[in-house]
Design a protein around this motif. Structure first.
Motif, PDB file in Angstrom:
ATOM      1  N   ALA A 117       0.826  -1.211   0.000  1.00  0.00           N
ATOM      2  CA  ALA A 117       0.000   0.000   0.000  1.00  0.00           C
ATOM      3  C   ALA A 117       0.855   1.254   0.000  1.00  0.00           C
ATOM      4  O   ALA A 117       0.504   2.253  -0.652  1.00  0.00           O
ATOM      5  N   ASN A 118       1.982   1.227   0.700  1.00  0.00           N
ATOM      6  CA  ASN A 118       2.849   2.409   0.772  1.00  0.00           C
ATOM      7  C   ASN A 118       3.521   2.720  -0.558  1.00  0.00           C
ATOM      8  O   ASN A 118       3.899   3.872  -0.812  1.00  0.00           O
ATOM      9  N   THR A 119       3.680   1.718  -1.392  1.00  0.00           N
ATOM     10  CA  THR A 119       4.269   1.963  -2.714  1.00  0.00           C
ATOM     11  C   THR A 119       3.212   2.378  -3.729  1.00  0.00           C
ATOM     12  O   THR A 119       3.564   2.843  -4.822  1.00  0.00           O
ATOM     13  N   ARG A 120       1.938   2.231  -3.377  1.00  0.00           N
ATOM     14  CA  ARG A 120       0.839   2.606  -4.283  1.00  0.00           C
ATOM     15  C   ARG A 120      -0.208   3.411  -3.511  1.00  0.00           C
ATOM     16  O   ARG A 120      -1.370   3.029  -3.415  1.00  0.00           O
ATOM     17  N   PRO A 121       0.191   4.559  -2.954  1.00  0.00           N
ATOM     18  CA  PRO A 121      -0.704   5.321  -2.060  1.00  0.00           C
ATOM     19  C   PRO A 121      -1.967   5.843  -2.738  1.00  0.00           C
ATOM     20  O   PRO A 121      -3.024   5.906  -2.107  1.00  0.00           O
ATOM     21  N   ASP A 122      -1.866   6.243  -3.995  1.00  0.00           N
ATOM     22  CA  ASP A 122      -3.055   6.768  -4.671  1.00  0.00           C
ATOM     23  C   ASP A 122      -4.139   5.707  -4.790  1.00  0.00           C
ATOM     24  O   ASP A 122      -5.324   5.977  -4.581  1.00  0.00           O
ATOM     25  N   GLU A 123      -3.731   4.493  -5.147  1.00  0.00           N
ATOM     26  CA  GLU A 123      -4.697   3.411  -5.266  1.00  0.00           C
ATOM     27  C   GLU A 123      -5.252   3.023  -3.894  1.00  0.00           C
ATOM     28  O   GLU A 123      -6.451   2.757  -3.751  1.00  0.00           O
ATOM     29  N   ALA A 124      -4.371   2.995  -2.882  1.00  0.00           N
ATOM     30  CA  ALA A 124      -4.807   2.619  -1.534  1.00  0.00           C
ATOM     31  C   ALA A 124      -5.874   3.572  -1.024  1.00  0.00           C
ATOM     32  O   ALA A 124      -6.828   3.154  -0.352  1.00  0.00           O
ATOM     33  N   SER A 125      -5.761   4.839  -1.348  1.00  0.00           N
ATOM     34  CA  SER A 125      -6.730   5.830  -0.860  1.00  0.00           C
ATOM     35  C   SER A 125      -8.089   5.696  -1.523  1.00  0.00           C
ATOM     36  O   SER A 125      -9.067   6.274  -1.056  1.00  0.00           O
ATOM     37  N   ARG A 126      -8.143   4.925  -2.606  1.00  0.00           N
ATOM     38  CA  ARG A 126      -9.408   4.781  -3.334  1.00  0.00           C
ATOM     39  C   ARG A 126     -10.106   3.449  -3.079  1.00  0.00           C
ATOM     40  O   ARG A 126     -11.091   3.132  -3.750  1.00  0.00           O
ATOM     41  N   ILE A 127      -9.619   2.668  -2.120  1.00  0.00           N
ATOM     42  CA  ILE A 127     -10.311   1.414  -1.781  1.00  0.00           C
ATOM     43  C   ILE A 127     -11.693   1.756  -1.239  1.00  0.00           C
ATOM     44  O   ILE A 127     -11.833   2.562  -0.320  1.00  0.00           O
ATOM     45  N   GLN A 128     -12.704   1.177  -1.814  1.00  0.00           N
ATOM     46  CA  GLN A 128     -14.078   1.526  -1.475  1.00  0.00           C
ATOM     47  C   GLN A 128     -14.649   0.601  -0.404  1.00  0.00           C
ATOM     48  O   GLN A 128     -14.277  -0.568  -0.318  1.00  0.00           O
ATOM     49  N   PRO A 129     -15.573   1.137   0.399  1.00  0.00           N
ATOM     50  CA  PRO A 129     -16.285   0.260   1.340  1.00  0.00           C
ATOM     51  C   PRO A 129     -17.038  -0.819   0.569  1.00  0.00           C
ATOM     52  O   PRO A 129     -17.510  -0.586  -0.542  1.00  0.00           O
ATOM     53  N   GLY A 130     -17.134  -1.977   1.162  1.00  0.00           N
ATOM     54  CA  GLY A 130     -17.866  -3.043   0.503  1.00  0.00           C
ATOM     55  C   GLY A 130     -17.511  -4.395   1.084  1.00  0.00           C
ATOM     56  O   GLY A 130     -16.797  -4.503   2.083  1.00  0.00           O
ATOM     57  N   ALA A 140       0.193 -10.755  -0.539  1.00  0.00           N
ATOM     58  CA  ALA A 140      -0.293  -9.434  -0.149  1.00  0.00           C
ATOM     59  C   ALA A 140      -0.588  -8.550  -1.352  1.00  0.00           C
ATOM     60  O   ALA A 140      -1.595  -7.828  -1.386  1.00  0.00           O
ATOM     61  N   ALA A 141       0.280  -8.588  -2.358  1.00  0.00           N
ATOM     62  CA  ALA A 141       0.065  -7.761  -3.548  1.00  0.00           C
ATOM     63  C   ALA A 141      -1.198  -8.175  -4.288  1.00  0.00           C
ATOM     64  O   ALA A 141      -1.922  -7.322  -4.833  1.00  0.00           O
ATOM     65  N   ASP A 142      -1.475  -9.488  -4.312  1.00  0.00           N
ATOM     66  CA  ASP A 142      -2.696  -9.957  -4.982  1.00  0.00           C
ATOM     67  C   ASP A 142      -3.935  -9.504  -4.223  1.00  0.00           C
ATOM     68  O   ASP A 142      -4.948  -9.122  -4.838  1.00  0.00           O
ATOM     69  N   ALA A 143      -3.872  -9.555  -2.908  1.00  0.00           N
ATOM     70  CA  ALA A 143      -4.992  -9.090  -2.093  1.00  0.00           C
ATOM     71  C   ALA A 143      -5.228  -7.602  -2.326  1.00  0.00           C
ATOM     72  O   ALA A 143      -6.370  -7.148  -2.450  1.00  0.00           O
ATOM     73  N   PHE A 144      -4.148  -6.840  -2.413  1.00  0.00           N
ATOM     74  CA  PHE A 144      -4.261  -5.400  -2.662  1.00  0.00           C
ATOM     75  C   PHE A 144      -4.890  -5.141  -4.024  1.00  0.00           C
ATOM     76  O   PHE A 144      -5.781  -4.298  -4.165  1.00  0.00           O
ATOM     77  N   ASP A 145      -4.434  -5.871  -5.038  1.00  0.00           N
ATOM     78  CA  ASP A 145      -4.995  -5.693  -6.385  1.00  0.00           C
ATOM     79  C   ASP A 145      -6.499  -5.937  -6.397  1.00  0.00           C
ATOM     80  O   ASP A 145      -7.252  -5.239  -7.085  1.00  0.00           O
ATOM     81  N   LEU A 146      -6.932  -6.938  -5.650  1.00  0.00           N
ATOM     82  CA  LEU A 146      -8.358  -7.256  -5.611  1.00  0.00           C
ATOM     83  C   LEU A 146      -9.145  -6.125  -4.964  1.00  0.00           C
ATOM     84  O   LEU A 146     -10.223  -5.744  -5.438  1.00  0.00           O
ATOM     85  N   LEU A 147      -8.594  -5.537  -3.895  1.00  0.00           N
ATOM     86  CA  LEU A 147      -9.303  -4.498  -3.156  1.00  0.00           C
ATOM     87  C   LEU A 147      -9.397  -3.176  -3.917  1.00  0.00           C
ATOM     88  O   LEU A 147     -10.365  -2.436  -3.764  1.00  0.00           O
ATOM     89  N   VAL A 148      -8.400  -2.863  -4.720  1.00  0.00           N
ATOM     90  CA  VAL A 148      -8.423  -1.563  -5.396  1.00  0.00           C
ATOM     91  C   VAL A 148      -9.312  -1.561  -6.634  1.00  0.00           C
ATOM     92  O   VAL A 148      -9.542  -0.499  -7.223  1.00  0.00           O
ATOM     93  N   ASP A 149      -9.822  -2.725  -7.023  1.00  0.00           N
ATOM     94  CA  ASP A 149     -10.736  -2.778  -8.167  1.00  0.00           C
ATOM     95  C   ASP A 149     -12.163  -2.614  -7.645  1.00  0.00           C
ATOM     96  O   ASP A 149     -12.697  -3.502  -6.978  1.00  0.00           O
ATOM     97  N   PRO A 150     -12.808  -1.481  -7.920  1.00  0.00           N
ATOM     98  CA  PRO A 150     -14.151  -1.232  -7.386  1.00  0.00           C
ATOM     99  C   PRO A 150     -15.178  -2.253  -7.837  1.00  0.00           C
ATOM    100  O   PRO A 150     -16.214  -2.428  -7.189  1.00  0.00           O
ATOM    101  N   ALA A 151     -14.892  -2.953  -8.923  1.00  0.00           N
ATOM    102  CA  ALA A 151     -15.832  -3.968  -9.404  1.00  0.00           C
ATOM    103  C   ALA A 151     -15.950  -5.126  -8.427  1.00  0.00           C
ATOM    104  O   ALA A 151     -16.924  -5.888  -8.466  1.00  0.00           O
ATOM    105  N   ASN A 152     -14.969  -5.271  -7.537  1.00  0.00           N
ATOM    106  CA  ASN A 152     -14.986  -6.370  -6.574  1.00  0.00           C
ATOM    107  C   ASN A 152     -15.686  -6.006  -5.270  1.00  0.00           C
ATOM    108  O   ASN A 152     -15.809  -6.846  -4.384  1.00  0.00           O
ATOM    109  N   ALA A 153     -16.098  -4.754  -5.141  1.00  0.00           N
ATOM    110  CA  ALA A 153     -16.749  -4.306  -3.900  1.00  0.00           C
ATOM    111  C   ALA A 153     -18.197  -4.768  -3.904  1.00  0.00           C
ATOM    112  O   ALA A 153     -19.082  -4.089  -4.422  1.00  0.00           O
ATOM    113  N   GLY A 154     -18.435  -5.925  -3.334  1.00  0.00           N
ATOM    114  CA  GLY A 154     -19.784  -6.465  -3.319  1.00  0.00           C
ATOM    115  C   GLY A 154     -20.652  -5.789  -2.280  1.00  0.00           C
ATOM    116  O   GLY A 154     -20.254  -4.850  -1.600  1.00  0.00           O
TER     117      GLY A 154
END
Length: 399
Positions: A117-130, A140-154
């Motif tokens: 998250a510290n290497t990708r702060p802009d994306e981390a700040s856009r993780i949506q509730p869901g 960890a990187a795969d988990a982060f990738d999943l969270l920053v994609d708003p399409a995955n916010a169920g």
């Protein structure tokens, strides 16, 4: 907006004991007590309990401390297995999300996730509730990738703006979640199940706090409505609504006034002045300025009565002649209860009215929400003409 009205000339705002002496004869000093063996035993017991408590807290909190301060960067190789649903709540930051993931064994360590998250702060700040469907033991990187994609916010995310009535709120909740409106209505009919505060007097109107909410796929109507009532309780403690007595109100009337303020003006900076107008009209301050004692003359309450007010700044002569207690042109005092759900700024305004002698106001620009306040009716009528000019220049906007 309570400042306007139809062509017939009316306007919506025309609106302890002493240790030395107790139990002893006068003039006699109490002998100094010595600490006997029992006193020492009590002290030792207390110390022992404290040590035990600290040890217990240490056991319970050791994982949290390790997560926060450890340099452990253990990471799973991935891709993971199984399935687990993770909730990211409103306002959850990177650290809280990382702890949630580790507790569910989605990631191996908090540090590994934070490093990504510290290497990708802009994306981390856009993780949506869901609600995110994830695998256990992910990299960890795969988990982060999943969270920053708003399409995955169920789940269902719904924004309830300030000023909605209960029926309007229910419609939005039903549309967002697919839950039938009848299920919401059944919950609303049972204030105990809804856990309404006593001040609501069994009616949810005004107590479903406007905010953004994210609901899980398993949440039912009662869960959604309770979340909104719980949020109202949180905000009411911050305002605090419990200070209603300081302005001569009980909590029910407090919320009624806050709801009127919410419906009357758009801008937060205008709300304290609307509060003053309401108080001045109720207590008779405005009688000498042309407003009959106790008549609020607020168009917002008329709109609640008629079910209108969704685009019109005017009210009809017929509605203003109604004997309904929501007709504040004809019935003195406050209406029976809130007419909508107010936001925090409207609630705060009840405790922070201005002190300018205002008896009138009118919104003169429906786009910007610009509202003018006056002491005298003559000056107010000038402002009304400004509104009429705006309405003429913006056909169809004033209803």
């Amino acid at each position: 907006m309570s400042e306007h009205d139809d062509e017939d000339g009316h306007d919506g705002l025309d609106l302890g004991l002493d240790d030395e002496d107790h139990g002893h004869a006068p003039g006699r000093r109490r002998a100094r007590k010595r600490r006997g063996p029992w006193g020492c035993l009590v002290v030792l017991l207390i110390v022992g309990l404290l040590v035990a408590g600290v040890a217990f807290a240490g056991v319970k909190g050791i994982d949290w401390v390790r997560d926060q301060f450890s340099s452990d960067t253990e990471d799973y190789p991935g891709p993971g297995e199984g399935e687990v649903v993770i909730e990211v709540g409103q306002g959850h930051g990177t650290n809280q999300i990382a702890r949630t993931l580790k507790e569910a064994d989605v990631i191996a360590s908090v540090t590994a996730f934070r490093t990504v998250a510290n290497t990708r702060p802009d994306e981390a700040s856009r993780i949506q509730p869901g609600f995110y469907t994830m695998r256990k033991q992910m990299k960890a990187a795969d988990a982060f990738d999943l969270l920053v994609d708003p399409a995955n916010a169920g789940g269902s995310r719904v924004v309830i703006p300030e000023g909605l009535r209960v029926n309007q709120t229910v419609t939005r909740l039903a549309d967002a979640t697919g839950i039938d409106e009848a299920e919401f209505e059944a919950v609303l009919a049972d204030p105990v199940e809804l856990d309404l505060p006593a001040s609501a007097e069994g009616n949810a109107e005004g107590y479903l706090f406007p905010s953004a909410y994210t609901f899980g796929p398993e949440d039912q109507a009662v869960d959604l409505l309770r979340a909104m009532v719980d949020r109202w309780k949180q905000v009411s403690a911050q305002v605090p609504v419990a200070d209603a007595a300081q302005v001569g109100l009980d909590e029910h009337d407090f919320m009624t006034i806050a709801s009127i303020i919410e419906k009357e003006v758009k801008r937060d900076e205008d709300r304290p002045a609307v509060a003053e107008v309401i108080f001045n009209r109720l207590d008779g301050t405005c009688v000498s300025k042309g407003v009959p004692q106790g008549l609020l003359q607020m168009d917002s309450t008329i709109h609640f009565l008629t079910g209108g007010g969704t685009g019109s700044v005017y009210t009809s002569r017929e509605a203003r002649q109604s004997d309904s207690p929501y007709n504040t042109y004809g019935v003195r005092g406050l209406p029976p209860g809130p007419i909508a759900s107010p936001g925090k700024s409207a609630m705060e305004a009840v405790l922070e009215p201005t002190n300018e002698g205002y008896c009138y106001f009118v919104t003169v620009d429906l786009d910007t929400g610009e509202t003018l306040f006056e002491v005298n009716e003559e000056d107010h009528n000038v402002n009304r003409r400004t509104l009429n000019t705006w309405c003429s220049e913006n056909p169809g906007r004033c209803g």
